[in-house]
Design a protein around this motif. Sequence first.
Motif, PDB file in Angstrom:
ATOM      1  N   GLN A  85       1.276  -1.342  -0.225  1.00 29.16           N
ATOM      2  CA  GLN A  85      -0.033   0.325   0.352  1.00 29.16           C
ATOM      3  C   GLN A  85       0.712   1.177   0.036  1.00 29.16           C
ATOM      4  O   GLN A  85       1.720   0.769   0.447  1.00 29.16           O
ATOM      5  N   TRP A  86       0.879   2.323  -1.099  1.00 28.56           N
ATOM      6  CA  TRP A  86       1.266   3.587  -0.907  1.00 28.56           C
ATOM      7  C   TRP A  86       0.343   4.828   0.726  1.00 28.56           C
ATOM      8  O   TRP A  86      -0.977   4.515   0.190  1.00 28.56           O
ATOM      9  N   ARG A  95      13.696   9.405   8.507  1.00 23.54           N
ATOM     10  CA  ARG A  95      13.307   8.767  10.254  1.00 23.54           C
ATOM     11  C   ARG A  95      12.190   7.954  10.696  1.00 23.54           C
ATOM     12  O   ARG A  95      12.454   6.798  11.158  1.00 23.54           O
ATOM     13  N   ALA A  96      11.296   8.763  10.620  1.00 17.86           N
ATOM     14  CA  ALA A  96      10.231   7.915  11.307  1.00 17.86           C
ATOM     15  C   ALA A  96      10.095   6.251  10.691  1.00 17.86           C
ATOM     16  O   ALA A  96       9.408   5.571  11.148  1.00 17.86           O
ATOM     17  N   VAL A  97      10.001   6.651   8.795  1.00 23.75           N
ATOM     18  CA  VAL A  97       9.958   5.814   7.877  1.00 23.75           C
ATOM     19  C   VAL A  97      11.289   4.133   8.518  1.00 23.75           C
ATOM     20  O   VAL A  97      10.511   3.461   8.312  1.00 23.75           O
ATOM     21  N   ALA A  98      11.796   4.951   8.667  1.00 21.88           N
ATOM     22  CA  ALA A  98      13.048   4.186   8.808  1.00 21.88           C
ATOM     23  C   ALA A  98      13.208   3.237   9.833  1.00 21.88           C
ATOM     24  O   ALA A  98      13.200   2.028  10.182  1.00 21.88           O
ATOM     25  N   ALA A  99      11.991   3.647  11.079  1.00 22.11           N
ATOM     26  CA  ALA A  99      11.755   2.779  12.235  1.00 22.11           C
ATOM     27  C   ALA A  99      10.891   1.683  11.773  1.00 22.11           C
ATOM     28  O   ALA A  99      10.702   0.894  13.064  1.00 22.11           O
ATOM     29  N   CYS A 100      10.146   1.780  11.298  1.00 20.52           N
ATOM     30  CA  CYS A 100       9.009   1.327  10.658  1.00 20.52           C
ATOM     31  C   CYS A 100      10.012  -0.011   9.352  1.00 20.52           C
ATOM     32  O   CYS A 100      10.062  -0.101   8.460  1.00 20.52           O
ATOM     33  N   ALA A 101       9.899  -1.494  10.131  1.00 21.15           N
ATOM     34  CA  ALA A 101      11.097  -2.223   8.815  1.00 21.15           C
ATOM     35  C   ALA A 101       9.818  -2.693   7.726  1.00 21.15           C
ATOM     36  O   ALA A 101      10.334  -3.457   6.627  1.00 21.15           O
ATOM     37  N   GLN A 102       8.465  -2.847   7.552  1.00 22.57           N
ATOM     38  CA  GLN A 102       7.541  -2.936   7.133  1.00 22.57           C
ATOM     39  C   GLN A 102       7.302  -1.181   5.345  1.00 22.57           C
ATOM     40  O   GLN A 102       6.818  -1.992   4.876  1.00 22.57           O
ATOM     41  N   ALA A 103       8.148  -0.253   5.983  1.00 23.29           N
ATOM     42  CA  ALA A 103       8.564   0.850   5.131  1.00 23.29           C
ATOM     43  C   ALA A 103       9.284   1.452   4.959  1.00 23.29           C
ATOM     44  O   ALA A 103      10.359   1.275   4.799  1.00 23.29           O
ATOM     45  N   VAL A 104       8.982   1.857   3.604  1.00 21.19           N
ATOM     46  CA  VAL A 104      10.129   2.546   2.628  1.00 21.19           C
ATOM     47  C   VAL A 104       9.686   3.933   1.620  1.00 21.19           C
ATOM     48  O   VAL A 104       8.041   4.175   1.812  1.00 21.19           O
ATOM     49  N   ILE A 105      10.234   5.032   1.815  1.00 23.86           N
ATOM     50  CA  ILE A 105      10.034   5.907   1.071  1.00 23.86           C
ATOM     51  C   ILE A 105      10.437   5.693  -0.106  1.00 23.86           C
ATOM     52  O   ILE A 105      11.499   5.150  -0.599  1.00 23.86           O
ATOM     53  N   VAL A 162       7.870  19.420   0.660  1.00 26.86           N
ATOM     54  CA  VAL A 162       7.966  18.485   0.053  1.00 26.86           C
ATOM     55  C   VAL A 162       7.163  17.349  -0.001  1.00 26.86           C
ATOM     56  O   VAL A 162       6.182  17.030   1.448  1.00 26.86           O
ATOM     57  N   ARG A 163       7.125  16.239  -0.594  1.00 23.26           N
ATOM     58  CA  ARG A 163       5.866  15.450  -0.939  1.00 23.26           C
ATOM     59  C   ARG A 163       6.956  13.749  -0.953  1.00 23.26           C
ATOM     60  O   ARG A 163       6.930  13.991  -1.729  1.00 23.26           O
ATOM     61  N   LEU A 164       5.981  13.052  -0.320  1.00 25.95           N
ATOM     62  CA  LEU A 164       6.870  12.115   0.031  1.00 25.95           C
ATOM     63  C   LEU A 164       5.823  11.020  -0.385  1.00 25.95           C
ATOM     64  O   LEU A 164       5.016  10.582   0.523  1.00 25.95           O
ATOM     65  N   LEU A 165       5.810   9.599  -1.260  1.00 20.14           N
ATOM     66  CA  LEU A 165       5.705   8.672  -1.409  1.00 20.14           C
ATOM     67  C   LEU A 165       5.690   7.343  -0.221  1.00 20.14           C
ATOM     68  O   LEU A 165       7.150   6.974  -0.382  1.00 20.14           O
ATOM     69  N   ILE A 166       5.479   7.179   0.561  1.00 20.50           N
ATOM     70  CA  ILE A 166       5.870   6.232   0.613  1.00 20.50           C
ATOM     71  C   ILE A 166       5.185   4.935   1.128  1.00 20.50           C
ATOM     72  O   ILE A 166       3.690   4.974   0.994  1.00 20.50           O
ATOM     73  N   ARG A 167       6.085   3.514   0.510  1.00 17.52           N
ATOM     74  CA  ARG A 167       5.195   2.254   0.389  1.00 17.52           C
ATOM     75  C   ARG A 167       5.375   1.159   1.900  1.00 17.52           C
ATOM     76  O   ARG A 167       6.552   1.427   2.405  1.00 17.52           O
ATOM     77  N   PHE A 168       4.766   0.459   1.814  1.00 18.57           N
ATOM     78  CA  PHE A 168       4.349  -0.755   2.767  1.00 18.57           C
ATOM     79  C   PHE A 168       3.771  -1.710   3.267  1.00 18.57           C
ATOM     80  O   PHE A 168       2.857  -1.886   1.696  1.00 18.57           O
ATOM     81  N   ASP A 169       3.701  -2.830   3.774  1.00 23.18           N
ATOM     82  CA  ASP A 169       3.011  -3.718   3.467  1.00 23.18           C
ATOM     83  C   ASP A 169       1.915  -3.778   4.097  1.00 23.18           C
ATOM     84  O   ASP A 169       1.966  -3.156   4.458  1.00 23.18           O
ATOM     85  N   CYS A 204      -4.071  10.291   1.668  1.00 23.97           N
ATOM     86  CA  CYS A 204      -4.974   9.065   1.973  1.00 23.97           C
ATOM     87  C   CYS A 204      -4.699   7.495   1.351  1.00 23.97           C
ATOM     88  O   CYS A 204      -3.103   7.487   0.087  1.00 23.97           O
ATOM     89  N   VAL A 205      -4.181   6.385   1.844  1.00 23.32           N
ATOM     90  CA  VAL A 205      -3.842   4.953   1.780  1.00 23.32           C
ATOM     91  C   VAL A 205      -4.776   4.747   0.779  1.00 23.32           C
ATOM     92  O   VAL A 205      -5.422   3.771   0.256  1.00 23.32           O
ATOM     93  N   VAL A 206      -3.577   3.972  -0.418  1.00 20.90           N
ATOM     94  CA  VAL A 206      -4.259   3.496  -1.657  1.00 20.90           C
ATOM     95  C   VAL A 206      -3.301   1.776  -1.721  1.00 20.90           C
ATOM     96  O   VAL A 206      -2.161   1.776  -1.814  1.00 20.90           O
ATOM     97  N   SER A 207      -4.222   1.103  -2.186  1.00 21.91           N
ATOM     98  CA  SER A 207      -3.135  -0.451  -2.391  1.00 21.91           C
ATOM     99  C   SER A 207      -3.552  -0.423  -3.928  1.00 21.91           C
ATOM    100  O   SER A 207      -4.662   0.817  -4.674  1.00 21.91           O
TER     101      SER A 207
END
Length: 116
Positions: free
Chosen positions: A30-31, A46-56, A67-74, A96-99
């Motif tokens: 999901q993004w 840093r917050a995203v790095a603390a989540c093992a299942q997420a990347v920017i 800035v607008r960051l797009l975050i992908r996570f499980d 919003c969270v997008v699948s």
Amino acid sequence: MSWMLFQQVLQGTESAHRAHAQRRAAPRFQWMTVTVDACHAHLVRRAVAACAQAVIERCAPQKDHRVRLLIRFDAGHAADVMHEVLRSVPSGEVGCVVSGMPQSTASFFSSSLVPH
């Protein structure tokens, strides 16, 4: 082959096809987007790095020093990622969270990019 045995084999095949279709239909990722002041982007990282299942996946500058960051996570970990981001950033906007993102995320940011 008896009729009952044939029906059992047929039902087993149908349930196997159904299970395969459900596995394929379930989204793996999901993004979500987070828009913050440029000086706070490192806090989101840093917050995203603390989540093992997420990347920017992308970081796009905007016209107003944000800035607008797009975050992908499980799939299924939206609450965890959102909690970490909200806990660490003083202000910003969470999209919003997008699948199931489109193949190219360039159009996702096209309206917000700074012209070259």
